[in-house]
Design a protein around this motif. Sequence first.
Motif, mmCIF file in Angstrom:
data_model
loop_
_atom_site.group_PDB
_atom_site.id
_atom_site.type_symbol
_atom_site.label_atom_id
_atom_site.label_comp_id
_atom_site.label_asym_id
_atom_site.label_seq_id
_atom_site.Cartn_x
_atom_site.Cartn_y
_atom_site.Cartn_z
ATOM 1 N N GLY A 264 35.754 45.121 46.241
ATOM 2 C CA GLY A 264 36.197 43.847 46.795
ATOM 3 C C GLY A 264 35.791 42.639 46.003
ATOM 4 N N THR A 265 36.506 42.379 44.923
ATOM 5 C CA THR A 265 36.202 41.178 44.168
ATOM 6 C C THR A 265 36.955 39.989 44.764
ATOM 7 N N LEU A 266 36.403 38.798 44.546
ATOM 8 C CA LEU A 266 37.054 37.584 45.050
ATOM 9 C C LEU A 266 37.775 36.841 43.938
ATOM 10 N N ARG A 278 42.678 44.515 42.449
ATOM 11 C CA ARG A 278 43.132 43.839 43.673
ATOM 12 C C ARG A 278 41.975 43.078 44.305
ATOM 13 N N THR A 279 42.212 41.827 44.634
ATOM 14 C CA THR A 279 41.154 41.027 45.246
ATOM 15 C C THR A 279 41.231 41.152 46.768
ATOM 16 N N VAL A 280 40.209 40.622 47.417
ATOM 17 C CA VAL A 280 40.212 40.594 48.877
ATOM 18 C C VAL A 280 41.400 39.752 49.364
ATOM 19 N N SER A 292 37.519 45.699 54.384
ATOM 20 C CA SER A 292 36.061 45.781 54.233
ATOM 21 C C SER A 292 35.705 45.898 52.759
ATOM 22 N N PHE A 293 34.526 45.389 52.397
ATOM 23 C CA PHE A 293 34.045 45.489 51.008
ATOM 24 C C PHE A 293 32.539 45.266 50.948
ATOM 25 N N LYS A 297 28.437 45.028 44.911
ATOM 26 C CA LYS A 297 29.213 45.600 43.810
ATOM 27 C C LYS A 297 29.792 44.421 43.002
ATOM 28 N N LEU A 298 31.105 44.375 42.859
ATOM 29 C CA LEU A 298 31.680 43.332 42.006
ATOM 30 C C LEU A 298 31.357 41.919 42.473
ATOM 31 N N LEU A 299 31.092 41.754 43.748
ATOM 32 C CA LEU A 299 30.771 40.422 44.278
ATOM 33 C C LEU A 299 29.487 39.863 43.659
ATOM 34 N N GLY A 300 28.561 40.735 43.284
ATOM 35 C CA GLY A 300 27.349 40.280 42.592
ATOM 36 C C GLY A 300 26.270 39.724 43.491
#
Length: 472
Positions: A264-266, A278-280, A292-293, A297-300
Amino acid sequence: MKPGSGASLAIRLPSVDRVLQSGAGQALRARFGHKAVSDGVRLELARLREAAIDGHGGVDISADGVAASVESWLERREAPSQRRVFNLTGTVLHTNLGRAILPEAAIEAVAAAMRYPTTLEYSLDGGARGERDDHVRGLVRELTGAEDACLVNNNAAAVLLVLATHAQGRETIVSRGELIEIGGSFRLPEIMRRANTKLVEVGATNRTHTADFEQAIGPETGLLLKAHTSNYAIQGFTAEVSATTMAALGRKHGVPFFDDLGSGTLVDLSHYGMKRERTVQDALRDGADLVSFSGDKLLGGPQAGFIVGQKDLVRACAKNHLKRSLRLDKLRLAALEATLKLYRDPDRLAETLPTLRFFARPREAMAGQAARLLPVWRAFVPADWETGIAECASQIGSGALPLDTLPSAALFATPPGNRKGTALDELSTRLRGLPIPVIGRIHEDRLMLDMRCLDDEAAFLAQLQPNTGGEA
Ligand SMILES: *Cc1c(COP(=O)(O)O)cnc(C)c1O
């Protein structure tokens, strides 16, 4: 058995009291406290007594000698169990090494939240009781476009809570191609059992069609679920039902559609030299009722799980009694709020967010770093080994984008001869034994240190340098 040898040593051993009263013993007590030192002395004397009876002599059994042994025992015992390491594995989000490292803003926010009482569940307008998730709910809405958000311990908890809230005692329909297992203990069929929802698998491993879902939907259907195949990709003769189609199906039949995005990246990762994921926002725009995410992870950010989407459906999750067992504490909420705020300035995200900074580093940066460190590396590695700089591929990690790698540069070392495995293990052990352990990766008879996540070059260099001045 030599009667008398043990006894004579026992007579020569100092008493507990003598060690404690000695100069060295008193210094230790000032440092570690009376109880810890006397426990240590007792243990050490018992060990010496036993070793002597077993016939191992030749140790310093003066009060000072005993105190010195106790000191190193106490130091080992006091060292933190969870230690800082250098992650030179080439996997940026390494689950075993703690995934995302947090931005400075989050570290400061956590320190403040630890030090003082906070408004965790307290509204300053009127002093009424507030809700802990309110501290980030507005931010998540603003950044993702979701109607509402609910925060839990991690994404595994988010999936559990969604299933338990919306499909308990009913059916959840999933494609056979998406029955995922992540990192050992997250298995979708198992989570479904825990949430007491009946798993209805449709389609085949490689191909699932809209009609498969359509036929499975019935009066008992609670949810349609799509799970990101985070750590694998099915290639070849494949067909998957898109999120848009699943959302339309759900609407047609009055069944909510839940998209478990995993990472789940933004942000659009293609701006940082990666493949677009694919983003949220995409998932919500594609029509998911719930998404859900993960937070780390990618969110940092810190470990956390997000449930976002349609207001009524998210509120129902927040009201579920299970939420109480899965909620975030004030420290992680503080870290999350500070991390999310950085996303308001996307132009500087590659500087402010370490995870993105690591992803965005160009290959030349790592190559330059490897070139600077090569002489010291060469001196550290046994002289008859081959050393140099190798092209390599860093991985995102945490199951995100499994096939997507980032070009990088590594220091490498290859041992001579034919017992390479043992030699490589020995070098790995030496690296792990450094004051700040260095964790590399062994690949095709080479030990590799990927430079991508090496941000504290000075600290790394200092501990690798041969100890000059030590042998005067
Ligand atoms: C990683 C992942 C999870 C588990 O998330 P955690 O935050 O590690 O609990 C669940 N689903 C998918 C698709 C994932 O990639």
